[in-house]
Design an enzyme around this catalytic site. Structure first.
Site, PDB file in Angstrom:
ATOM      1  N   LYS A 101      14.183 -41.387   2.960  1.00 56.82           N
ATOM      2  CA  LYS A 101      13.928 -40.060   2.397  1.00 56.82           C
ATOM      3  C   LYS A 101      14.821 -40.037   1.392  1.00 56.82           C
ATOM      4  CE  LYS A 101      10.585 -37.772   5.168  1.00 56.82           C
ATOM      5  NZ  LYS A 101      10.236 -38.438   6.134  1.00 56.82           N
ATOM      6  N   GLU A 123       9.894 -27.662   0.790  1.00 57.58           N
ATOM      7  CA  GLU A 123       9.424 -27.165   1.949  1.00 57.58           C
ATOM      8  C   GLU A 123       9.747 -28.468   3.171  1.00 57.58           C
ATOM      9  OE1 GLU A 123       7.405 -28.579  -0.143  1.00 57.58           O
ATOM     10  OE2 GLU A 123       7.225 -30.510   1.197  1.00 57.58           O
ATOM     11  N   SER A 388      11.249 -47.588   8.240  1.00 52.32           N
ATOM     12  CA  SER A 388      11.543 -46.458   7.510  1.00 52.32           C
ATOM     13  C   SER A 388      12.801 -45.692   7.744  1.00 52.32           C
ATOM     14  CB  SER A 388      10.296 -45.811   7.223  1.00 52.32           C
ATOM     15  OG  SER A 388       9.708 -45.296   8.442  1.00 52.32           O
TER      16      SER A 388
HETATM   17  C1  PLP Z   1       9.388 -38.901   6.659  1.00 50.50           C
HETATM   18  C2  PLP Z   1       9.068 -40.031   7.291  1.00 50.50           C
HETATM   19  C3  PLP Z   1       8.020 -40.990   7.479  1.00 50.50           C
HETATM   20  C4  PLP Z   1       6.752 -40.546   6.436  1.00 50.50           C
HETATM   21  O1  PLP Z   1       6.787 -40.292   5.363  1.00 50.50           O
HETATM   22  P1  PLP Z   1       6.327 -41.165   4.248  1.00 50.50           P
HETATM   23  O2  PLP Z   1       6.309 -40.615   3.132  1.00 50.50           O
HETATM   24  O3  PLP Z   1       4.880 -41.689   4.650  1.00 50.50           O
HETATM   25  O4  PLP Z   1       7.059 -42.391   4.275  1.00 50.50           O
HETATM   26  C5  PLP Z   1       8.165 -42.276   7.716  1.00 50.50           C
HETATM   27  N1  PLP Z   1       9.303 -42.767   8.441  1.00 50.50           N
HETATM   28  C6  PLP Z   1      10.532 -41.926   8.636  1.00 50.50           C
HETATM   29  C7  PLP Z   1      11.308 -42.435   9.431  1.00 50.50           C
HETATM   30  C8  PLP Z   1      10.337 -40.514   8.033  1.00 50.50           C
HETATM   31  O5  PLP Z   1      11.505 -39.701   8.071  1.00 50.50           O
END
Ligand code: PLP
Length: 405
Positions: A101, A123, A388
């Site tokens: 993020k 938000e 992610s």
């Molecule tokens: C917020 C988040 C997501 C989901 O958000 P996307 O916009 O779909 O990428 C996925 N993995 C992690 C670790 C997150 O914090």
């Protein structure tokens, strides 16, 4: 490369179009006042973010502050266990603050600074976006108002503490169900009032134009790095790439590097407890076209046409829609969207931790679970999974709900 009648050589020049559409999806469905404010961001984006100075500064920040490039790790023990397919992960968990993020939050906040704004407004639901944005605000010396529902504030105490320590102002939203939807409404309303001094920073490839485009572009660093690194490591491109899809930002980041390649692309949504409405958040799988939160996409609706209640074991994936570009790529068939449920996810969470020494975020474990399934069905080849985020935020919950497996 041609696919579904689209020339992917020029895809990023064609989409979104000037009105912010990816085919039929996207657009700007907000009040006239907000339209003017968003127009200002769009114009600033095209002039500032394409400037050499901005690009150089963002590159330096990514290196010196965020820890980019993040590496790719070869999952040797897991691959051996599953057969002949080689699994790899792009380590977005190694970003500062522990997830992808920050890639778009630093971009959005740097844009705010170049535009001369004093404040950023957003938000948050589970608080991950709020923490990343509060980090960016602290780095650039910007004020930061994060709107969050009372219910979420109670559930996400550690993230609320992080935001406050970083100097953000957490604005409690008490009306309605006091969760993400109300927080979005109030944050948009605040932005409409305060846009002269502030900009709105969205948490994924969602919302009205220009956000889906802007967030994709800031996240594309993931795919650009990954393509180069993978080629350097193996001399080839992966046969398949996989990412989890909540709003869809980490997925668009990875996918954008491979859309024009002969690579299979998989976006994985959470099936939660099952296929019944309210038990999952697989919007592309089970949703229909509709408008919410300022954009047209595929969404899960209740009988009144309002955003439906959704559930996933991963709080970062429980959103009743996905970004308009995903809806577009879904209809084109360029990206295949599939689901994994909570059980498969928790299994992958422990498997990756045990065999590789990497504790994934529960969101990311959805992509790992699917990559493991692919490895069994493909027989040979390679799969690159977007990891992610890291799982530190999820450990207490997992132990409490599932115990040690
Ligand atoms: C917020 C988040 C997501 C989901 O958000 P996307 O916009 O779909 O990428 C996925 N993995 C992690 C670790 C997150 O914090």
């Amino acid at each position: 490369m041609m696919y579904g009648g689209i020339d992917f050589d020029t895809y990023f020049k064609q989409y979104p179009d000037e009105k912010g559409y990816f085919g039929r999806y996207g657009g700007v469905y907000v009040s006239d006042e907000l339209k003017a404010a968003l127009q200002e961001i769009t114009e600033a984006y095209f002039t500032i973010c394409k400037s050499r100075k901005f690009i150089a500064e963002l590159r330096r920040i990514r290196k010196e502050f965020q820890g980019r490039p993040t590496p790719i790790s070869h999952l040797e023990r897991l691959s051996d266990k599953l057969g002949n397919v080689q699994l790899y992960v792009k380590r977005e968990d190694l970003n500062h603050t522990g997830a992808h993020k920050l890639n778009h939050c630093m971009g959005e906040a740097l844009l705010a600074k170049y535009m001369g704004k004093k404040k950023i407004i957003a938000e948050t639901g589970a608080g991950q976006h709020g923490v990343a944005l509060a980090t960016a605000a602290a780095y650039f010396g910007l004020e930061c108002d994060i709107y969050m529902g009372t219910v979420d504030i109670a559930k996400q105490a550690p993230n609320v503490a992080r935001m406050k320590i970083l100097g953000a102002n957490v604005v409690e939203v008490t009306h309605g169900l006091a969760t993400l939807k109300e927080a979005v409404d109030d944050a948009f309303a605040a932005y409409a009032r305060e846009y002269k001094d502030s900009i709105y920073c969205i948490g994924s490839v969602l919302g009205p134009h220009p956000f889906p485009m802007m967030v994709r572009d800031f996240q594309s660093v993931v795919g650009i790095e990954a393509r180069e690194q993978f080629f350097e490591m193996t001399g080839e491109l992966p046969d398949a790439v996989v990412a989890c899809v909540g709003g869809g930002s980490n997925a668009m980041g990875l996918f954008s590097g491979f859309l024009n390649d002969p690579v299979e692309i998989y976006g994985i949504e959470p099936l939660g407890r099952g296929t019944k409405m309210g038990d999952h958040a697989a919007s592309l799988q089970y949703g229909t076209e509709g408008v919410m939160h300022g954009f047209n996409s595929i969404m899960l609706k209740d009988e009144n046409g309002e955003p439906a209640p959704v559930y996933s074991v991963a709080s970062g994936l429980d959103y009743p829609s996905s970004g308009p570009e995903h809806a577009f790529l879904h209809d084109l068939g360029r990206v295949k969207y599939d689901v994994v449920d909570d059980e498969e996810t928790i299994d992958a969470f422990f498997t990756l931790s045990r065999l590789e020494g990497i504790i994934p975020a529960i969101e990311s474990a959805h992509a790992v679970a699917y990559g493991m399934k692919l490895a069994k069905t493909m027989g040979k080849g390679s799969v690159l999974i977007n990891l992610s985020g890291r799982g530190d935020k999820d450990m207490d919950y997992i132990i409490q709900k599932y115990g040690i497996r």
